[in-house]
Design a protein around this motif. Structure first.
Motif, PDB file in Angstrom:
ATOM      1  N   LEU A 195       0.833  -1.203   0.000  1.00 40.97           N
ATOM      2  CA  LEU A 195       0.000   0.000   0.000  1.00 40.97           C
ATOM      3  C   LEU A 195       0.866   1.250   0.000  1.00 40.97           C
ATOM      4  O   LEU A 195       0.611   2.210  -0.733  1.00 40.97           O
ATOM      5  N   ARG A 196       1.901   1.234   0.808  1.00 50.49           N
ATOM      6  CA  ARG A 196       2.793   2.398   0.880  1.00 50.49           C
ATOM      7  C   ARG A 196       3.507   2.612  -0.441  1.00 50.49           C
ATOM      8  O   ARG A 196       3.697   3.743  -0.885  1.00 50.49           O
ATOM      9  N   LEU A 197       3.908   1.511  -1.085  1.00 46.33           N
ATOM     10  CA  LEU A 197       4.578   1.639  -2.376  1.00 46.33           C
ATOM     11  C   LEU A 197       3.656   2.275  -3.406  1.00 46.33           C
ATOM     12  O   LEU A 197       4.082   3.119  -4.206  1.00 46.33           O
ATOM     13  N   GLY A 198       2.377   1.865  -3.387  1.00 50.91           N
ATOM     14  CA  GLY A 198       1.439   2.355  -4.385  1.00 50.91           C
ATOM     15  C   GLY A 198       0.989   3.781  -4.142  1.00 50.91           C
ATOM     16  O   GLY A 198       0.864   4.574  -5.076  1.00 50.91           O
ATOM     17  N   ALA A 199       0.747   4.125  -2.868  1.00 52.39           N
ATOM     18  CA  ALA A 199       0.178   5.436  -2.560  1.00 52.39           C
ATOM     19  C   ALA A 199       1.233   6.490  -2.256  1.00 52.39           C
ATOM     20  O   ALA A 199       0.950   7.690  -2.339  1.00 52.39           O
ATOM     21  N   ALA A 200       2.439   6.057  -1.913  1.00 50.62           N
ATOM     22  CA  ALA A 200       3.471   6.996  -1.463  1.00 50.62           C
ATOM     23  C   ALA A 200       3.787   8.036  -2.525  1.00 50.62           C
ATOM     24  O   ALA A 200       3.942   9.226  -2.224  1.00 50.62           O
ATOM     25  N   VAL A 201       3.883   7.602  -3.780  1.00 52.75           N
ATOM     26  CA  VAL A 201       4.264   8.528  -4.851  1.00 52.75           C
ATOM     27  C   VAL A 201       3.226   9.633  -5.000  1.00 52.75           C
ATOM     28  O   VAL A 201       3.560  10.828  -5.040  1.00 52.75           O
ATOM     29  N   ASP A 202       1.929   9.241  -5.061  1.00 56.09           N
ATOM     30  CA  ASP A 202       0.866  10.229  -5.229  1.00 56.09           C
ATOM     31  C   ASP A 202       0.812  11.197  -4.050  1.00 56.09           C
ATOM     32  O   ASP A 202       0.650  12.408  -4.234  1.00 56.09           O
ATOM     33  N   TRP A 203       0.941  10.650  -2.842  1.00 53.33           N
ATOM     34  CA  TRP A 203       0.851  11.514  -1.665  1.00 53.33           C
ATOM     35  C   TRP A 203       2.067  12.433  -1.569  1.00 53.33           C
ATOM     36  O   TRP A 203       1.948  13.592  -1.165  1.00 53.33           O
ATOM     37  N   GLN A 204       3.239  11.944  -1.950  1.00 55.54           N
ATOM     38  CA  GLN A 204       4.436  12.784  -1.906  1.00 55.54           C
ATOM     39  C   GLN A 204       4.319  13.955  -2.865  1.00 55.54           C
ATOM     40  O   GLN A 204       4.839  15.047  -2.598  1.00 55.54           O
ATOM     41  N   GLU A 205       3.655  13.744  -3.992  1.00 51.12           N
ATOM     42  CA  GLU A 205       3.436  14.847  -4.926  1.00 51.12           C
ATOM     43  C   GLU A 205       2.580  15.935  -4.278  1.00 51.12           C
ATOM     44  O   GLU A 205       2.832  17.130  -4.451  1.00 51.12           O
ATOM     45  N   ILE A 206       1.564  15.512  -3.522  1.00 50.47           N
ATOM     46  CA  ILE A 206       0.707  16.479  -2.823  1.00 50.47           C
ATOM     47  C   ILE A 206       1.492  17.190  -1.731  1.00 50.47           C
ATOM     48  O   ILE A 206       1.431  18.416  -1.585  1.00 50.47           O
ATOM     49  N   VAL A 207       2.269  16.414  -0.962  1.00 46.64           N
ATOM     50  CA  VAL A 207       3.045  16.985   0.142  1.00 46.64           C
ATOM     51  C   VAL A 207       4.106  17.952  -0.375  1.00 46.64           C
ATOM     52  O   VAL A 207       4.437  18.947   0.278  1.00 46.64           O
ATOM     53  N   SER A 208       4.657  17.682  -1.567  1.00 45.13           N
ATOM     54  CA  SER A 208       5.673  18.588  -2.116  1.00 45.13           C
ATOM     55  C   SER A 208       5.084  19.967  -2.392  1.00 45.13           C
ATOM     56  O   SER A 208       5.785  20.982  -2.318  1.00 45.13           O
ATOM     57  N   VAL A 209       3.776  20.028  -2.691  1.00 47.82           N
ATOM     58  CA  VAL A 209       3.102  21.300  -2.912  1.00 47.82           C
ATOM     59  C   VAL A 209       2.583  21.867  -1.592  1.00 47.82           C
ATOM     60  O   VAL A 209       2.619  23.079  -1.363  1.00 47.82           O
ATOM     61  N   LYS A 210       2.126  20.976  -0.731  1.00 44.74           N
ATOM     62  CA  LYS A 210       1.584  21.370   0.575  1.00 44.74           C
ATOM     63  C   LYS A 210       2.362  20.659   1.683  1.00 44.74           C
ATOM     64  O   LYS A 210       1.892  19.667   2.259  1.00 44.74           O
TER      65      LYS A 210
END
Length: 860
Positions: free
Chosen positions: A207-222
């Protein structure tokens, strides 16, 4: 206990851990870690309504709770539960298996600056909780809160103690040592517990492998959102996007409304388009505009984020804060409370609708006792045949269209309540009995099914048209349909055997549901950490069949709740609520195979031999990790096994026939006839009508696939000759300056090489149509010298595309005027001849129109 509901005054006992301190009472319930509540007694005597009023309860009681760990701390002279011998071994284990972390210091709040002691406590607490829960039969995929607790512990293990996986599994051994004497099921099920923990760690990793990339993109902006962990909240990303989408639309509407008072209507429409364009083309500019806007997230959306995406209130508020929005918290909480009330009411409405509640209260007022139905278990076997003795009973109430009446006439559909019955009502996944109530004068009431309503058993059915009226107080004889009851009993006992066999071959599995009728059984189950294969079906079927043939007694006895939980290896349904007394246990001890011991209220055969035969006739996936098996018993199983044998013989015979033809230079036409036989047999096996053994269907389908592949390979081998022969014959007889033709040999192969056929006639325009495996396709080629403004390959193919309602395109890199293909299009067999004829005629007319009519005999 809550905003509304039972309540009353309470008395509490608190312990001050600081010796000699005065005025400690002022710190009670103020969150002081050195002042501990150990006992709380609530004197329940009121009910608080939604308007805040307190109403006296008719019955009063005391709700009392004492903390075991807190009491241990006092007895051992410790200031905290975590300093006792209940937790210290766990802390030592955590330190032993972690990487370069300090030992537990016992620090709280601001003292624990690095958060290690908090991590120790979380990990130990969560390890105890989830070990006991898993030992009790709870499963993470059925209980979201349990899964969240486990994931929280896994994250603490990784982030605080540097252990990626395995630490939580290791701690279950120490929990078993600590609590095993009080909870022996932990020791008995430790292997299963650890398998589930390992499986959940792997699920978390993926789950972390799959969702980490998408969430990191959000965190990089916020970056303000970096404190939220996507793993703990799988719905976080989707919920966050929905929140922002709402804010966007709200901001646009707000901008438009602000302009309407001063801007002309035409300008408003122009402004709308400009804003929409900005949203699409300049996200950064748009976000700056909404960041300063005062957008309120309504309670309805907040509740959706909570209910649909699993986001807690504080998380939603945090997301809104980072985006510069506000949340209608009061509106959300109002909807949440309403949903809880509605949930209770909807649950009640399924079993206790308003009309039935009124009937229930009327029956109570009439002083009717609940229906006595223990005689449903009073059956026996005489002369190798089951006997279900009839029961003398009295009609106590009659219900027609939701109303209680005293008399019913012939043909009337209604429900009858008896003082006692031998009918089984639908429960535990088993269908109810059917049969009849025979009155003294011979009038019959045909019972189609029976339901239980609060203790009153409603016999649904109708009076036979030739009979007389039936009145309350009439004496009747209740007669159960013996064949249907026996079918139910066979399938219910077989369900227990199937469940026990499954637990024997799979490490961690649990029953999700079952449905038993007189003709079949459906058994849904989940598997943890393993894959359930076709080979497992074979194992299950063999084990159950062996138990049936072993003629093992089926025992029924009753236990209390205390006795139930002291039984070893008893199978309970997760989430099921069992009564305090008179819990029925169904037990089958099959030597050398398995022991089936389940709490069950259903009816069962007296000996496994009475099942007679057993056959699994279907299996399908019913969700992630979940399988659904369909099985039959008795004559149904015997019939399925016999039909399976016949099918296997047909496949063997067909295989021999194919091998003979293959060794005899099979022609395309002969191969086509054989393939039709194969497809017909394949279709019968794939229907899934549950009349064939699942293993036979699976095995024979594989054989047919192999035979069919051999046949097609052989057909491909001789296709070149067949194709060349057919094309040469067509070209020799062609009287036109072009060629339009349907390839007869195409029906046998799955991939028709139309390009090879068109190459055989390079000097003239050619359009060929092929039909293979239910799909039609076409190809046309036009020599460069014959191209014109009105005739080329693409134009020529258009009438064919229109007939078949398909699409076309040129091969990649080629000129569509020279070569054009029709994409494959599925056809119904009934439409094939008509459409093919129309397509060939349309293509011929188009070519004649632009290239001229057919050649004369002299010209040819």
């Amino acid at each position: 206990m809550g905003v509304t509901g039972p309540c009353g005054p309470c008395t509490e006992i608190h312990i001050d851990h600081v010796p000699g301190r005065q005025f400690a009472a002022a710190k009670v319930n103020m969150g002081c870690s050195d002042l501990t509540e150990i006992w709380n007694l609530v004197f329940i005597q009121y009910n608080r309504s939604e308007d805040g009023q307190l109403k006296e309860l008719p019955c009063r009681h005391v709700d009392t709770g004492m903390g075991l760990e807190r009491l241990v701390a006092i007895l051992q002279g410790k200031r905290s539960n975590y300093d006792t011998d209940l937790f210290q071994p766990l802390f030592k284990a955590i330190h032993k298996f972690s990487r370069n972390v300090p030992v537990y210091q016992g620090q709280f709040d601001e003292e624990d600056t690095m958060g290690f002691d908090t991590g120790y406590r979380i990990l130990a607490d969560h390890a105890r909780m989830m070990t006991v829960a898993l030992a009790d039969g709870m499963f993470p995929d059925q209980n979201y809160k349990l899964r969240r607790v486990m994931r929280k512990a896994m994250l603490v293990s990784q982030q605080k103690f540097g252990v990626e996986c395995g630490l939580l599994t290791e701690l279950t051994n120490y929990v078993a040592d600590s609590l095993g004497d009080a909870y022996p099921e932990i020791v008995h099920r430790l292997k299963q517990i650890q398998l589930i923990v390992n499986h959940e760690e792997e699920v978390l990793r993926l789950l972390r492998l799959g969702a980490a990339v998408d969430w990191q993109e959000i965190v990089s902006v916020k970056p303000e959102l970096s404190n939220l962990d996507i793993v703990e909240m799988p719905g976080l990303i989707a919920g966050y996007h929905e929140l922002r989408a709402y804010a966007r639309s709200a901001s646009v509407n707000e901008s438009l409304v602000a302009r309407k008072s001063t801007v002309p209507s035409a300008a408003i429409r122009f402004e709308e388009k400009c804003i929409e364009k900005k949203i699409k083309e300049n996200t950064e500019l748009f976000e700056n505009s909404i960041g300063s806007a005062s957008v309120m997230i309504p309670g309805k959306l907040t509740f959706k984020l909570y209910d649909t995406y699993g986001l807690e209130e504080d998380v939603i508020i945090e997301l809104a804060r980072v985006e510069g929005f506000q949340v209608d918290v009061n509106g959300f909480r109002h909807l949440l409370n309403a949903a809880k009330v509605q949930s209770k009411e909807s649950f009640r409405s399924e079993a206790e609708n308003e009309q039935m509640q009124q009937i229930f209260h009327q029956l109570i007022k009439l002083g009717l006792n609940f229906t006595e139905d223990t005689q449903k278990y009073y059956y026996k076997k005489e002369n190798d045949k089951y006997v279900f003795p009839p029961v003398k009973c009295k009609v106590k109430a009659i219900i027609v269209s939701g109303k209680i009446v005293s008399r019913i006439g012939p043909g009337t559909q209604c429900s009858v309540v008896l003082d006692q019955t031998n009918f089984y009502h639908e429960a535990g996944g088993q269908a109810s009995d059917s049969g009849q109530l025979v009155m003294k004068d011979g009038t019959q009431f045909h019972v189609t099914d029976v339901t239980n309503y609060g203790g009153y058993l409603l016999h649904h059915g109708s009076v036979n048209k030739e009979g007389n009226d039936i009145c309350v107080g009439d004496i009747a004889t209740a007669e159960v349909n013996g064949d249907d009851r026996l079918g139910n009993m066979r399938n219910h006992t077989a369900t227990h055997l199937l469940n026990a066999a499954l637990r024997k071959i799979i490490t961690v599995t649990y029953q999700k549901s079952s449905h038993v009728t007189e003709s079949s059984l459906v058994f849904d189950f989940s598997v943890y950490g393993e894959t359930f294969y076709v080979q497992n079906v074979e194992q299950l079927e063999e084990m159950v069949q062996r138990c049936v043939h072993a003629a093992t007694p089926v025992k029924r006895y009753t236990v209390s709740a205390d006795e139930l939980f002291s039984l070893e290896n008893v199978t309970l349904v997760p989430g099921e609520v069992y009564p305090e007394e008179k819990i029925y246990i169904i037990e089958v001890e099959a030597d050398g195979l398995f022991t089936s011991r389940e709490a069950c209220c259903g009816t069962h055969v007296l000996n496994t031999a009475d099942i007679r035969d057993f056959c699994i006739v279907g299996m399908k996936n019913a969700g992630s990790g979940t399988r659904s098996l369909v099985a039959v018993t008795g004559d149904y199983a015997t019939s399925a096994l016999q039909e399976g044998q016949q099918i296997a013989e047909k496949v063997t015979s067909l295989h021999a026939e194919v091998e003979y033809f293959l060794s005899s230079n099979v022609s395309a036409h002969e191969a086509e006839q054989l393939d039709m036989k194969l497809q017909k047999l394949k279709q019968k096996l794939a229907i899934g009508s549950h009349t064939l053994p699942f293993l036979v269907s699976s095995e024979e389908l594989q054989k047919i696939e192999i035979i069919g592949k051999k046949l097609k390979d052989s057909a491909r081998g001789c296709l070149r000759d067949e194709l060349e022969t057919e094309m040469l014959a067509v070209l020799a007889n062609n009287q036109q300056s072009f060629l339009v033709h349907f390839l007869q040999c195409s029906s046998m192969i799955d991939s028709v090489p139309l390009q090879k056929a068109t190459r055989m006639c390079p000097q003239i325009p050619v359009l060929l149509v092929a039909h293979s495996e239910g799909s039609v396709k076409a190809k046309c080629c036009v020599p460069k010298t014959l191209l014109s403004e009105t005739f080329n390959a693409q134009l020529w193919m258009q009438p064919v595309l229109q007939v078949f309602k398909s699409e076309g395109a040129a091969p990649r890199g080629q000129d569509p005027c020279l070569v054009f293909n029709m994409k494959g299009k599925k056809l119904q067999p009934a439409d094939f001849n008509t459409l093919m004829k129309d397509a060939l005629q349309s293509a011929t007319k188009f070519a004649e129109l632009h290239l001229g009519p057919a050649k004369t005999q002299e010209q040819s």
